[in-house]
Design a protein around this motif. Structure first.
Motif, mmCIF file in Angstrom:
data_model
loop_
_atom_site.group_PDB
_atom_site.id
_atom_site.type_symbol
_atom_site.label_atom_id
_atom_site.label_comp_id
_atom_site.label_asym_id
_atom_site.label_seq_id
_atom_site.Cartn_x
_atom_site.Cartn_y
_atom_site.Cartn_z
ATOM 1 N N GLU A 91 34.798 44.920 32.511
ATOM 2 C CA GLU A 91 35.746 44.964 33.775
ATOM 3 C C GLU A 91 34.933 45.511 34.860
ATOM 4 O O GLU A 91 35.136 44.809 35.855
ATOM 5 N N LEU A 94 32.772 42.636 35.823
ATOM 6 C CA LEU A 94 33.787 41.435 36.419
ATOM 7 C C LEU A 94 33.784 41.826 37.828
ATOM 8 O O LEU A 94 33.977 41.123 38.807
ATOM 9 N N LYS A 98 32.594 39.653 40.957
ATOM 10 C CA LYS A 98 33.144 38.979 41.725
ATOM 11 C C LYS A 98 32.921 39.141 43.385
ATOM 12 O O LYS A 98 33.026 38.576 44.103
ATOM 13 N N VAL A 111 31.381 33.888 36.909
ATOM 14 C CA VAL A 111 32.729 34.810 37.139
ATOM 15 C C VAL A 111 33.490 34.235 36.039
ATOM 16 O O VAL A 111 34.358 35.234 35.151
ATOM 17 N N TYR A 112 33.585 33.045 35.429
ATOM 18 C CA TYR A 112 34.566 32.467 34.458
ATOM 19 C C TYR A 112 34.019 33.081 33.294
ATOM 20 O O TYR A 112 34.706 33.433 32.293
ATOM 21 N N GLU A 115 35.053 36.675 32.925
ATOM 22 C CA GLU A 115 36.460 36.587 32.568
ATOM 23 C C GLU A 115 36.629 36.338 31.119
ATOM 24 O O GLU A 115 37.768 36.736 30.275
ATOM 25 N N ASP A 119 38.599 38.427 28.458
ATOM 26 C CA ASP A 119 39.775 37.924 27.396
ATOM 27 C C ASP A 119 39.447 38.025 25.893
ATOM 28 O O ASP A 119 40.521 38.487 25.058
#
Length: 368
Positions: A91, A94, A98, A111-112, A115, A119
């Protein structure tokens, strides 16, 4: 003993005669020569000893299961803790990615990718929580009680190599294992059963003392008190019982052979278990040292990757891989320590040494 009220009338004699009658007897019989009965008595002595050994074995099984299930709880809890730590790290990464994306330092694919990693970790957390709950329920099922805080392994715990020659260890396990002692008692009982069944062909000699007293005779007619005393030696010689005695003896002989074969199987299984647990425990000590080094290397690699990504020399994928390797190394280090404890308990159970002192040793490796 018998007490009676008697009323007697005779057609040729007017009136009736009434009287209270009694009769009682006492008989004492003592076997003087009965091989079957004596062997059966020895058989049940052996079976009683076997039950005592099986009770001790049940205690060891309980101790082993408690340790095993408790460690399973710690394993799943550590996995969950590491998962949450990895989620926290991801986190933060991330959030940093960003901000860099907003400054056009990194691409949207970075970024993807971050993420997607987050997940996946969130999904793994759900599975880890489920496994931890199941492990706790398994422990509660065994102990019948709830528990609050769990101890954890001390970082400075010393896991020592088990000393001794593996062949000597296996032989000692065969001598001391409680299952072998129980099986030896079963063979002893089966041997006595063979003797007992075959002895049914032999004569039986009993000593009998008998006392009889009555004032009532034939058809309850009143008589003078009569006392009878008998001392006798009874000899019973079996002749033929339809073949039952012979085949019971054959069955007992086959049961003895089965018990001996079971002991052979147990000896081999216990030798294998003792060898495997002994060698696995000692191998775990070496793996712990190697895993500590692997973790240290993984930490340095992750730091180098993060620094390289900061200066644009490494991709975000390289960073994620290095982080995953670091957490995997932490999990492996935790797991190999638990594996050492489990193998050591297996070894002590196989060698018949598992006791409360064994649990106290494990407690010294834990902290609240």
């Amino acid at each position: 003993a018998n007490v009676s009220y008697n009323s007697t009338s005779v057609d040729a004699i007017p009136g009736t005669r009434e009287f209270d009658g009694y009769r009682y007897s006492v008989s004492i019989t003592q076997s003087m020569f009965d091989v079957s009965k004596f062997s059966n008595w020895l058989r049940y002595q052996a079976l009683t000893d076997k039950s005592q050994v099986e009770y001790q074995q049940a205690q060891q099984i309980l101790m082993f299961d408690v340790v095993d299930r408790y460690l399973n709880v710690l394993i799943e809890r550590d996995n969950l803790v590491l998962n949450k730590q990895e989620i926290g790290t991801t986190e933060r990464n991330l959030h940093q990615i960003k901000r860099q994306f907003e400054k056009s330092v990194v691409t949207v694919t970075d970024v993807y990718e971050m993420e997607a990693k987050l997940d996946a970790l969130m999904a793994e957390q759900i599975e880890a929580e489920t496994k931890l709950d199941i492990a706790k329920q398994n422990l509660k099922e065994l102990t019948g009680s709830s528990f609050g805080l769990l101890s954890e392994l001390r970082e400075d715990a010393q896991f020592l190599v088990l000393q001794g020659d593996v062949q000597e260890i296996a032989e000692q396990a065969q001598q001391n294992n409680l299952l072998i002692h129980a099986q030896n008692k079963e063979i002893e009982a089966a041997d006595y059963n063979v003797i007992s069944q075959k002895a049914k062909h032999l004569p039986v000699v009993d000593l009998q003392l008998y006392y009889y007293n009555t004032d009532t005779g034939f058809q309850n007619a009143q008589t003078a008190a009569i006392a009878t005393k008998v001392a006798a030696i009874n000899v019973t010689i079996p002749l033929f019982s339809g073949g039952a005695t012979y085949y019971q003896g054959q069955e007992a002989s086959r049961q003895l052979r089965i018990s001996k074969q079971k002991r052979i199987h147990l000896l081999r299984a216990i030798e294998k278990e003792a060898r495997d647990a002994f060698l696995s425990a000692n191998a775990s000590v070496k793996r712990i040292k190697a895993q500590k080094k692997a973790l240290s290397t993984a930490v340095k690699a992750r730091e180098a990757m993060e620094k390289g990504f900061k200066y644009g020399m490494q991709s975000i994928g390289d960073v994620l891989i290095s982080q995953a390797r670091e957490y995997a190394a932490k999990r492996d280090l935790f797991n190999v320590k638990y594996i050492y404890i489990k193998n050591r308990i297996r070894y002590e159970q196989a060698s018949g040494r598992l006791s409360i002192d064994s649990l106290e040793t494990i407690n010294q490796w834990l902290r609240v």
